[in-house]
Design a protein around this motif. Sequence first.
Motif, PDB file in Angstrom:
ATOM      1  N   VAL A 258       1.213  -1.030   6.915  1.00  0.00           N
ATOM      2  CA  VAL A 258       0.169  -0.090   7.303  1.00  0.00           C
ATOM      3  C   VAL A 258      -0.593  -0.756   8.442  1.00  0.00           C
ATOM      4  O   VAL A 258      -1.217  -1.801   8.259  1.00  0.00           O
TER       5      VAL A 258
ATOM      6  N   TYR B  54      -2.012   9.135  -4.329  1.00  0.00           N
ATOM      7  CA  TYR B  54      -2.930   9.925  -3.522  1.00  0.00           C
ATOM      8  C   TYR B  54      -2.320  11.261  -3.099  1.00  0.00           C
ATOM      9  O   TYR B  54      -3.043  12.228  -2.885  1.00  0.00           O
TER      10      TYR B  54
ATOM     11  N   GLN C 298      -2.971  -3.898   2.588  1.00  0.00           N
ATOM     12  CA  GLN C 298      -1.888  -4.482   3.388  1.00  0.00           C
ATOM     13  C   GLN C 298      -2.105  -5.973   3.565  1.00  0.00           C
ATOM     14  O   GLN C 298      -1.177  -6.765   3.423  1.00  0.00           O
TER      15      GLN C 298
ATOM     16  N   LEU D  90      -4.624   7.610   7.507  1.00  0.00           N
ATOM     17  CA  LEU D  90      -4.618   7.819   6.054  1.00  0.00           C
ATOM     18  C   LEU D  90      -6.032   8.048   5.527  1.00  0.00           C
ATOM     19  O   LEU D  90      -6.242   8.865   4.631  1.00  0.00           O
TER      20      LEU D  90
ATOM     21  N   PRO E 266       0.799  -1.227   0.000  1.00  0.00           N
ATOM     22  CA  PRO E 266       0.000   0.000   0.000  1.00  0.00           C
ATOM     23  C   PRO E 266       0.833   1.279   0.000  1.00  0.00           C
ATOM     24  O   PRO E 266       0.395   2.307  -0.521  1.00  0.00           O
TER      25      PRO E 266
ATOM     26  N   LEU F 138       0.715   5.295  -2.192  1.00  0.00           N
ATOM     27  CA  LEU F 138       0.577   6.603  -1.553  1.00  0.00           C
ATOM     28  C   LEU F 138       0.853   7.750  -2.524  1.00  0.00           C
ATOM     29  O   LEU F 138       0.165   8.766  -2.479  1.00  0.00           O
TER      30      LEU F 138
ATOM     31  N   THR G  73     -10.399   8.593   2.276  1.00  0.00           N
ATOM     32  CA  THR G  73     -10.647   7.202   1.874  1.00  0.00           C
ATOM     33  C   THR G  73     -11.092   6.444   3.119  1.00  0.00           C
ATOM     34  O   THR G  73     -11.178   7.015   4.199  1.00  0.00           O
TER      35      THR G  73
ATOM     36  N   ARG H  14       6.104   4.090   2.894  1.00  0.00           N
ATOM     37  CA  ARG H  14       6.135   4.474   1.478  1.00  0.00           C
ATOM     38  C   ARG H  14       7.031   3.546   0.669  1.00  0.00           C
ATOM     39  O   ARG H  14       6.742   3.206  -0.470  1.00  0.00           O
TER      40      ARG H  14
ATOM     41  N   TRP I  27      -6.941   0.790   3.049  1.00  0.00           N
ATOM     42  CA  TRP I  27      -5.505   0.649   3.331  1.00  0.00           C
ATOM     43  C   TRP I  27      -5.190  -0.674   4.014  1.00  0.00           C
ATOM     44  O   TRP I  27      -4.205  -1.331   3.681  1.00  0.00           O
TER      45      TRP I  27
ATOM     46  N   ALA J 264      -3.892   3.201   9.060  1.00  0.00           N
ATOM     47  CA  ALA J 264      -4.994   3.127   8.096  1.00  0.00           C
ATOM     48  C   ALA J 264      -6.076   4.158   8.426  1.00  0.00           C
ATOM     49  O   ALA J 264      -6.602   4.818   7.526  1.00  0.00           O
TER      50      ALA J 264
END
Length: 90
Positions: A46, A16, A69, A54, A9, A13, A60, A40, A65, A51
């Motif tokens: 994550v 996004y 993962q 994020l 995940p 990033l 989202t 990243r 997320w 999660a």
Amino acid sequence: MSMHNPPHPGLLLEDYLGDISLAEVARRLSVTRATLSRIRNGHASVTADMAVRLGILLGTSAELWLGMQTSYDLWNERQKPQPNVVPIAS
């Protein structure tokens, strides 16, 4: 079972974040830049906490997320030799 390797995940990033720096994103998430960089670059997972963060930051769901993962983790685990587990007879 999926036959391809799902992406970590953290690799998604960038899609996004656009032009926002990792340092700025880390500040907004209230985590260190090093923590965010590890995610990243696929060197850290994550977590449920991340999660949720994020999800709030990016608009989202946390499930998005965590789902990515989990898919990544399961695919990688299934590439390893499987333990000799004897199923419970039904």
